[in-house]
Design a protein around this motif. Structure first.
Motif, PDB file in Angstrom:
ATOM      1  N   PHE A 122       0.828  -1.209   0.000  1.00  0.00           N
ATOM      2  CA  PHE A 122       0.000   0.000   0.000  1.00  0.00           C
ATOM      3  C   PHE A 122       0.863   1.261   0.000  1.00  0.00           C
ATOM      4  N   VAL A 123       1.866   1.288   0.854  1.00  0.00           N
ATOM      5  CA  VAL A 123       2.750   2.462   0.942  1.00  0.00           C
ATOM      6  C   VAL A 123       3.480   2.673  -0.381  1.00  0.00           C
ATOM      7  N   GLN A 124       3.943   1.600  -0.988  1.00  0.00           N
ATOM      8  CA  GLN A 124       4.626   1.730  -2.275  1.00  0.00           C
ATOM      9  C   GLN A 124       3.682   2.311  -3.323  1.00  0.00           C
ATOM     10  N   GLU A 125       2.473   1.814  -3.359  1.00  0.00           N
ATOM     11  CA  GLU A 125       1.475   2.324  -4.313  1.00  0.00           C
ATOM     12  C   GLU A 125       1.153   3.782  -4.001  1.00  0.00           C
ATOM     13  N   PHE A 126       1.003   4.098  -2.728  1.00  0.00           N
ATOM     14  CA  PHE A 126       0.713   5.472  -2.309  1.00  0.00           C
ATOM     15  C   PHE A 126       1.821   6.428  -2.763  1.00  0.00           C
ATOM     16  N   LEU A 127       3.060   6.007  -2.613  1.00  0.00           N
ATOM     17  CA  LEU A 127       4.189   6.866  -2.991  1.00  0.00           C
ATOM     18  C   LEU A 127       4.240   7.126  -4.493  1.00  0.00           C
ATOM     19  N   ARG A 128       3.633   6.262  -5.274  1.00  0.00           N
ATOM     20  CA  ARG A 128       3.606   6.466  -6.726  1.00  0.00           C
ATOM     21  C   ARG A 128       2.485   7.400  -7.167  1.00  0.00           C
ATOM     22  N   LEU A 129       1.550   7.707  -6.267  1.00  0.00           N
ATOM     23  CA  LEU A 129       0.415   8.565  -6.631  1.00  0.00           C
ATOM     24  C   LEU A 129       0.883   9.970  -7.005  1.00  0.00           C
ATOM     25  N   GLN A 130       0.256  10.511  -8.026  1.00  0.00           N
ATOM     26  CA  GLN A 130       0.536  11.875  -8.454  1.00  0.00           C
ATOM     27  C   GLN A 130      -0.720  12.745  -8.386  1.00  0.00           C
ATOM     28  N   ASN A 131      -1.852  12.156  -8.048  1.00  0.00           N
ATOM     29  CA  ASN A 131      -3.126  12.854  -8.030  1.00  0.00           C
ATOM     30  C   ASN A 131      -3.434  13.334  -6.616  1.00  0.00           C
ATOM     31  N   GLU A 132      -3.458  14.649  -6.432  1.00  0.00           N
ATOM     32  CA  GLU A 132      -3.672  15.211  -5.093  1.00  0.00           C
ATOM     33  C   GLU A 132      -5.073  14.903  -4.563  1.00  0.00           C
ATOM     34  N   ASP A 133      -6.057  14.809  -5.453  1.00  0.00           N
ATOM     35  CA  ASP A 133      -7.416  14.479  -5.008  1.00  0.00           C
ATOM     36  C   ASP A 133      -7.469  13.100  -4.363  1.00  0.00           C
ATOM     37  N   ILE A 134      -6.769  12.137  -4.948  1.00  0.00           N
ATOM     38  CA  ILE A 134      -6.739  10.784  -4.377  1.00  0.00           C
ATOM     39  C   ILE A 134      -6.026  10.801  -3.033  1.00  0.00           C
ATOM     40  N   ILE A 135      -4.930  11.535  -2.939  1.00  0.00           N
ATOM     41  CA  ILE A 135      -4.193  11.628  -1.675  1.00  0.00           C
ATOM     42  C   ILE A 135      -5.069  12.268  -0.606  1.00  0.00           C
ATOM     43  N   ASN A 136      -5.764  13.354  -0.960  1.00  0.00           N
ATOM     44  CA  ASN A 136      -6.671  14.003  -0.005  1.00  0.00           C
ATOM     45  C   ASN A 136      -7.753  13.041   0.458  1.00  0.00           C
ATOM     46  N   TYR A 137      -8.312  12.280  -0.482  1.00  0.00           N
ATOM     47  CA  TYR A 137      -9.359  11.314  -0.145  1.00  0.00           C
ATOM     48  C   TYR A 137      -8.820  10.245   0.807  1.00  0.00           C
ATOM     49  N   LEU A 138      -7.656   9.697   0.506  1.00  0.00           N
ATOM     50  CA  LEU A 138      -7.078   8.657   1.361  1.00  0.00           C
ATOM     51  C   LEU A 138      -6.754   9.201   2.748  1.00  0.00           C
ATOM     52  N   GLU A 139      -6.270  10.437   2.819  1.00  0.00           N
ATOM     53  CA  GLU A 139      -6.009  11.055   4.131  1.00  0.00           C
ATOM     54  C   GLU A 139      -7.299  11.173   4.923  1.00  0.00           C
ATOM     55  N   GLN A 140      -8.358  11.624   4.257  1.00  0.00           N
ATOM     56  CA  GLN A 140      -9.646  11.793   4.919  1.00  0.00           C
ATOM     57  C   GLN A 140     -10.170  10.455   5.428  1.00  0.00           C
ATOM     58  N   VAL A 141     -10.106   9.424   4.595  1.00  0.00           N
ATOM     59  CA  VAL A 141     -10.573   8.096   5.001  1.00  0.00           C
ATOM     60  C   VAL A 141      -9.757   7.588   6.179  1.00  0.00           C
ATOM     61  N   LEU A 142      -8.436   7.769   6.114  1.00  0.00           N
ATOM     62  CA  LEU A 142      -7.570   7.322   7.202  1.00  0.00           C
ATOM     63  C   LEU A 142      -7.952   7.997   8.521  1.00  0.00           C
TER      64      LEU A 142
END
Length: 80
Positions: A10-30
């Motif tokens: 999961f962390v490896q996949e997360f580090l490859r993300l370039q979309n800020e909307d997805i990162i914001n969503y994952l932070e919110q869910v977490l």
């Protein structure tokens, strides 16, 4: 796949993300899921524990094991 391997993946996949909307969503869910978990693990304090905590607090006051608000604010300001 065990939990540790899933987390690493999961962390490896997360580090490859370039979309800020997805990162914001994952932070919110977490944050929401962590808050839900914390809420579910809270149980009411027993009357005995409540009274024991009051007794301990009163003993702390009588033995001058307290910190006044001003000193506490000064200590907190140094945490940053």
């Amino acid at each position: 796949m065990d939990l540790e391997a899933r987390k690493i993946s999961f962390v490896q996949e997360f580090l490859r993300l370039q979309n800020e909307d997805i990162i914001n969503y994952l932070e919110q869910v977490l944050h929401e899921k962590k808050a839900d978990l914390a809420d579910s693990q809270i149980s009411p304090m027993s009357r005995e524990q409540f009274n024991a905590d009051i007794t301990t607090s009163l003993g702390d006051i009588q033995n001058n094991r307290i910190t006044d608000a001003q000193t506490l604010k000064q200590k907190i300001s140094k945490w940053r």
